[in-house]
Write an enzyme that holds these catalytic residues in place. Structure first.
Site, PDB file in Angstrom:
ATOM      1  CG  HIS A 236      -1.386   3.877  11.090  1.00 23.29           C
ATOM      2  ND1 HIS A 236      -1.969   4.938  10.373  1.00 23.29           N
ATOM      3  CD2 HIS A 236      -1.314   2.674  10.138  1.00 23.29           C
ATOM      4  CE1 HIS A 236      -2.260   4.867   8.823  1.00 23.29           C
ATOM      5  NE2 HIS A 236      -2.187   3.451   8.991  1.00 23.29           N
TER       6      HIS A 236
ATOM      7  CG  HIS B 230      -4.658   6.058   6.293  1.00 17.40           C
ATOM      8  ND1 HIS B 230      -3.830   5.040   5.612  1.00 17.40           N
ATOM      9  CD2 HIS B 230      -5.441   6.657   5.436  1.00 17.40           C
ATOM     10  CE1 HIS B 230      -2.668   5.959   5.438  1.00 17.40           C
ATOM     11  NE2 HIS B 230      -3.835   7.163   4.090  1.00 17.40           N
TER      12      HIS B 230
ATOM     13  CE1 TYR C 276      -6.978  -0.100   8.305  1.00 18.09           C
ATOM     14  CE2 TYR C 276      -5.479   1.613   8.457  1.00 18.09           C
ATOM     15  CZ  TYR C 276      -6.437   0.153   7.761  1.00 18.09           C
ATOM     16  OH  TYR C 276      -6.163  -0.086   6.557  1.00 18.09           O
TER      17      TYR C 276
HETATM   18  C1  LIG Z   1       0.703  -0.851  -1.153  1.00 18.28           C
HETATM   19  C2  LIG Z   1       0.426   0.378  -0.171  1.00 18.28           C
HETATM   20  C3  LIG Z   1       0.524  -0.146   1.356  1.00 18.28           C
HETATM   21  C4  LIG Z   1       0.360   0.999   2.212  1.00 18.28           C
HETATM   22  N1  LIG Z   1      -0.066   1.047   3.970  1.00 18.28           N
HETATM   23  C5  LIG Z   1       0.531   1.658   4.655  1.00 18.28           C
HETATM   24  C6  LIG Z   1       0.255   1.994   5.902  1.00 18.28           C
HETATM   25  O1  LIG Z   1       1.080   0.245   6.479  1.00 18.28           O
HETATM   26  N2  LIG Z   1       0.476   2.980   6.310  1.00 18.28           N
HETATM   27  C7  LIG Z   1      -0.084   3.413   6.369  1.00 18.28           C
HETATM   28  O2  LIG Z   1      -0.288   4.874   7.374  1.00 18.28           O
HETATM   29  N3  LIG Z   1      -0.127   4.216   4.853  1.00 18.28           N
HETATM   30  C8  LIG Z   1      -0.332   2.427   3.807  1.00 18.28           C
HETATM   31  N4  LIG Z   1      -0.507   3.250   2.444  1.00 18.28           N
HETATM   32  C9  LIG Z   1      -0.200   4.468   2.202  1.00 18.28           C
HETATM   33  C10 LIG Z   1       0.468   5.229   1.911  1.00 18.28           C
HETATM   34  O3  LIG Z   1       1.930   5.585   2.646  1.00 18.28           O
HETATM   35  C11 LIG Z   1       0.722   6.283   1.063  1.00 18.28           C
HETATM   36  O4  LIG Z   1       0.192   7.596   1.939  1.00 18.28           O
HETATM   37  C12 LIG Z   1       0.302   6.771   0.039  1.00 18.28           C
HETATM   38  O5  LIG Z   1      -0.137   5.318  -0.825  1.00 18.28           O
HETATM   39  C13 LIG Z   1      -0.003   7.320  -0.428  1.00 18.28           C
HETATM   40  O6  LIG Z   1       1.224   8.241  -1.317  1.00 18.28           O
HETATM   41  P1  LIG Z   1       1.071   7.974  -2.854  1.00 18.28           P
HETATM   42  O7  LIG Z   1       0.296   8.829  -3.537  1.00 18.28           O
HETATM   43  O8  LIG Z   1       2.977   8.390  -2.613  1.00 18.28           O
HETATM   44  O9  LIG Z   1       1.709   6.458  -3.290  1.00 18.28           O
HETATM   45  C14 LIG Z   1      -0.482   2.246   1.735  1.00 18.28           C
HETATM   46  C15 LIG Z   1      -0.930   2.729   0.783  1.00 18.28           C
HETATM   47  C16 LIG Z   1       0.150   0.932  -0.725  1.00 18.28           C
HETATM   48  C17 LIG Z   1      -0.054   1.923  -2.006  1.00 18.28           C
END
Ligand SMILES: Cc1cc2nc3c(=O)[nH]c(=O)nc-3n(C[C@H](O)[C@H](O)[C@H](O)COP(=O)(O)O)c2cc1C
Length: 365
Positions: free
Chosen positions: A171, A174, A176
């Protein structure tokens, strides 16, 4: 699994489960209810990326997120991984360190969170867009401590393989820890891990190298979000950053690079932007995964245009356990409910989203 074999699998199955933190791993230990959750989303040959999983006892910043640094955690992951494999799925573990997006309460002995910097972030909306995170002033890692953190990623990757995962996704996105080194608006170091673009990317690349040496480059992916600015982690030249990383990763020969779309400035918001991942896609020689705001049609278009090899879906896969089938049949989609994303409940908002009936003609399909 060999590199080519895995590639062929990834090539055939375009719909990937994006990593999704669900905060249901009580005490940082994955729970039995995760078996059903991941198994519901598994298909033969489909790639699932597990939720962000801590590499050490300093890695956490959110309640009940899983880890993979203790024997107990490794054992707890095994039935979950077995469940996905029983359905023919490919399962990667996203390994994670939050760095400064944490507070004393999450840290061993109440110590300060570690980071590339000692600048705190303002308490703000969390990266996931929900709730306010309490953050503590971080402690800047000394240069000679950095190899120890890299080693935590290495051991976590080894543990993931022991738990049965097919590989790991590092990872690096975002805001981190890894992103705190990559981005020039956070990294204010003057040692070999700060300053120039090359120096800021050093930590990320050393983590990738250590993990690849440990488990094999063919089992390693990385997630990057050069354009995002979550938790005050932004960069003055995200395109140069993304391109530098894509080129440097080529030398390490890893399986995939997973990039978050520039339009996802915040999770949950899709903004208009002139930027694109095309230059990074063209530069990177391995499998390229994109994520961020995709639906069925623009996902198909991204593949058809050669913009990506695979598309990861977050919220739609969260609320549609049978998302690949719904896409295949052009079926209706369940709406996701934000209020239950991070509920502790082992069922509600987790494993209770309905499937299409097996006789989908009920929908006129
Ligand atoms: C509930 C939730 C939890 C997420 N947890 C992570 C995570 O653990 N690691 C990560 O890299 N991104 C995380 N994300 C980002 C998602 O992987 C993804 O990049 C983001 O939701 C955008 O894609 P989407 O439009 O298809 O939802 C999270 C997003 C949501 C909504």
């Amino acid at each position: 699994m060999t590199h080519l074999f895995l590639r062929a699998f990834l090539f055939l199955f375009r719909v990937v489960l994006a990593p999704l933190t669900r905060e249901r791993s009580f005490g940082n230990v994955p729970q039995p209810h995760a078996v059903l959750y991941y198994q519901q989303r598994a298909t033969k040959g489909g790639l699932l990326i597990a939720e962000a999983t801590g590499v050490s006892d300093t890695a956490q910043g959110y309640k009940d997120t899983p880890g993979i640094w203790t024997k107990k955690q490794v054992e707890a992951w095994k039935p979950i991984v077995d469940g996905v494999h029983a359905k023919g799925g490919i399962f990667f573990c996203q390994i994670w360190h939050v760095g400064r997006v944490s507070n004393h309460a999450f840290q061993p002995n109440g110590q300060a969170p570690i980071s590339s910097t000692d600048k705190p972030i303002k308490p703000a909306t969390r990266a996931d867009g929900i709730g306010l995170a309490k953050v503590s002033t971080p402690r800047r890692l000394e240069t000679d401590e950095i190899p120890l953190v890299i080693d935590d990623f290495r051991v976590a990757a080894r543990n993931a393989i022991e738990a049965g995962f097919d590989g790991v996704e590092i990872h690096g996105a975002h805001g981190y820890l890894i992103d705190q080194f990559l981005k020039d608006q956070v990294n204010d170091r003057t040692d070999k891990y700060g300053g120039s673009l090359e120096n800021r990317c050093r930590f990320a690349l050393e983590v990738v190298q250590a993990v690849a040496d440990e488990i094999g480059a063919d089992k390693v992916g990385i997630r990057l979000s050069p354009f995002a600015s979550y938790s005050e982690a932004s960069d003055s030249n995200p395109e140069a950053l993304g391109l530098y990383m894509a080129q440097a990763l080529n030398k390490l020969g890893i399986l995939y690079c997973h990039m978050v779309e520039p339009r996802m400035v915040n999770i949950g918001e899709k903004l208009e932007t002139p930027h694109s991942l095309r230059p990074m896609r063209d530069a990177f020689k391995g499998t390229f995964i994109v994520a961020g705001g995709y639906g069925r049609d623009d996902g198909d278009k991204a593949i058809a245009d050669g913009y990506a090899d695979l598309v990861a879906y977050g919220r739609l896969f969260l609320s549609n356990p049978d998302l690949p089938r719904r896409f295949e049949m052009d079926g209706p989609l369940n709406k996701y409910n934000r209020d239950t994303f991070y509920l502790s409940d082992p069922v509600i908002g987790y494993t209770d989203y309905p499937f299409l009936p097996s006789d989908a003609s009920a929908f006129g399909l």
